[in-house]
Each structure stands twice: as structure tokens, then as C-alpha cells.
Design a protein around this motif. Structure first.
Motif, short mmCIF file in Angstrom:
data_model
loop_
_atom_site.label_atom_id
_atom_site.label_comp_id
_atom_site.label_asym_id
_atom_site.label_seq_id
_atom_site.Cartn_x
_atom_site.Cartn_y
_atom_site.Cartn_z
N GLU A 159 -8.15 -4.28 -1.20
CA GLU A 159 -7.60 -3.14 -0.44
C GLU A 159 -8.27 -2.95 0.92
N ALA B 184 0.82 -1.21 0.00
CA ALA B 184 0.00 0.00 0.00
C ALA B 184 0.86 1.26 0.00
N ASN C 216 -10.91 0.66 -7.12
CA ASN C 216 -10.75 -0.37 -6.10
C ASN C 216 -11.20 -1.74 -6.62
N MET D 239 -7.68 0.53 2.35
CA MET D 239 -8.32 1.46 1.41
C MET D 239 -8.35 2.86 2.02
#
Length: 287
Positions: A163, A133, A159, A173
Motif C-alpha cells: 500500500e 485503493a 497493512n 496508504m
């Protein structure tokens, strides 16, 4: 006297609220015509792009998100669009191309007329991690700045479900959204890939109302259980309104968001019958 005035103004506010609610009731929830992701018609585009655009035009589709040039140049596709009064507002590319071929991607997007470039998958093995990430954030900020500075194009990340691994008091996310620079990075919400890992698309839109600019509209077959893989058989894509997602709630949340373009995406082999169903469903929705 002040109490009387307060009651008077409260009664006026309540009356105005009721009047607005009554006036809104019965209005179309989704009056606009949605766009289309080229991936829905991928087999058809690969055979005959012009004929496929003719089919979409007959459905009333005027806005496209291309994630493939289907063996043509950007100039050739743009010509086909112009001849039909259609447009391409978003251009999807791979993570690698966005990062290593940014100039070529920007040129193609600009030629197509797209204002957005999006990436829909971050390469990773196993579960999505904080290390991946963080690298993604760094790469996205770099890609987004290049596209904005050199081409005036907005970069978006779509997305895909994986995530939403837990991180601190939220998910990865949340990490991607908070750590990317809003000047250069925006997001495209895929509502199925938000719902599939157990999230609420409407709630996420309301949590970050200015970060999502694009949306993929799709629905998940009833009875299918989700997970964090970012993958499910394409047959699990169903016409909007026939699956598990609360489409009206999501669309109401978009009214308080920065979403500019809505695209139908149906990966199912039954797309030819399901897309018209989806369009009819969207037209039927009322407040």
C-alpha cells in the motif's frame, strides 16, 4: 516584575520536566503481556487447538487474535478460551468474507468475544494502484458500517507493505487512511510490513495517532532488503530485538497512539524458540 515571574515559572516547569524524566528512566517500556496471533502457531492449532492454548497459557498469553477457526465453530473455540481464562479480542477474515459474508463474520466475531474484525490482504495483481485503493476505501466503509451498526464491532485493515506505493505527496496508504471513514474503519499496524517497503512505523503512528487500534509485533532478519511486494520468506521473521526494526522507538510512539492490543506474530518455523525470546526481550525494555 513580569520577567521575574516568567523566569520563575520556566524554572518550575524545567524542574518538573527533569523530575518526570528521572522518574520515568528505568521504568518498563512494555509492562503488559502481549497477545498472540493464531497464525504464529497455525500448524499446532490445526493439530490440537486445546493443547496449543495450553502452551500459550504457560507463556502467559491471555489475549488472542484468531485468523482461522481451525475446523471448529466459534462457539467451540470460545469454550476453550473461557476454560483457560483467555480471550479473543480480534478476528481476522479474508477480504471476500468481510465483504460478502459480513453477517456470518460479525456473528463469529461476537461469539468469540472479539471487539475487532480485521482484513490483512487486498486482492490485487501487480502493483497496488489508485483504482484498487479507491474500491478498497468504498468496500471498507461499507464493511465497517455494517459491522458497527449490526454488531458493535470495529473493522480494521492490517497493512501488508504494497500500500506504500507513491501517491501525490504521500503514499496510497495515506490515501486509505484519509479516505476511509474513521467512524467505521480503523487500522492494525504490522510493523514489519510498514518497515519492509521503506517506511518508519513510529513516524506513521505519530502521523495518524488515532487511526491505529491494533498492532502486530515482529522483526525482520538483518541484511534482508525490502520491497513493495508484501512478501518475504517466512524464515526472515526473527525474534524481536534481533532484527532491523527499532522496537523501542516504535513502542514509545504507541504511547501517543490509540493502540489497544499488541500481538506477537512470528511466521518463522522457529517460532517455538523465537516467541519466548521475544517475550523476554519485551520484558527487558526500559525507558
Amino acid at each position: 516584575m513580569q520577567k521575574v515571574n516568567l523566569l520563575f515559572f520556566l524554572s518550575l516547569f524545567f524542574a518538573a520536566y527533569c523530575e518526570t524524566a528521572v522518574a520515568q528512566k528505568g521504568k518498563p517500556l512494555f509492562p503488559q503481556t502481549p497477545g498472540m496471533v493464531s497464525y504464529t502457531y497455525r500448524a499446532s492449532f490445526a493439530k490440537d487447538a486445546a493443547a496449543t492454548l495450553d502452551t500459550l497459557q504457560r507463556l502467559g498469553i491471555k489475549d488472542m487474535e484468531f485468523s482461522n477457526l481451525f475446523g471448529k465453530t466459534a462457539e467451540e473455540l470460545r469454550k476453550l478460551l473461557d476454560e483457560r481464562g483467555m480471550k479473543c479480542s480480534s478476528f481476522g477474515v479474508s477480504y471476500a468474507d468481510a465483504l460478502h459474508k459480513t453477517a456470518e463474520v460479525g456473528h463469529n466475531a461476537k461469539t468469540l468475544g472479539a471487539k475487532f474484525v480485521r482484513v490483512a490482504w487486498v486482492p490485487h495483481e501487480g502493483a497496488f494502484t489508485l483504482t484498487t485503493a479507491q474500491k478498497t476505501v468504498d468496500d471498507f466503509n461499507l464493511i465497517g458500517k455494517r459491522l458497527k451498526d449490526d454488531f458493535g464491532i470495529t473493522f480494521c485493515y492490517h497493512n501488508h507493505g504494497y500500500e506504500f506505493e507513491k501517491y501525490e505527496d504521500g503514499t496510497l496508504m495515506d490515501f486509505l487512511i484519509k479516505k476511509t471513514d474513521p467512524r467505521y474503519v480503523s487500522f492494525e499496524m504490522d510493523v514489519l510490513w510498514t518497515f519492509f517497503p521503506g517506511q518508519d512505523p513510529a513516524a506513521l503512528l505519530l502521523k495518524y495517532p488515532r487511526r491505529f487500534r491494533l498492532m502486530h509485533m515482529k522483526d525482520l532478519r538483518k541484511g534482508v532488503a525490502g520491497n513493495m511486494s508484501g512478501s518475504t520468506p517466512v524464515e526472515n521473521d526473527v525474534a524481536l530485538g534481533t532484527g532491523q526494526l527499532d522496537i523501542p522507538a516504535i513502542l514509545k510512539a504507541t504511547k501517543r497512539s490509540a493502540i489497544e492490543h499488541y500481538y506477537i506474530e512470528d511466521e518463522s518455523p522457529s517460532y517455538a524458540t523465537q516467541v519466548p525470546q521475544t517475550i523476554t526481550y519485551l520484558k527487558s525494555l526500559k525507558y
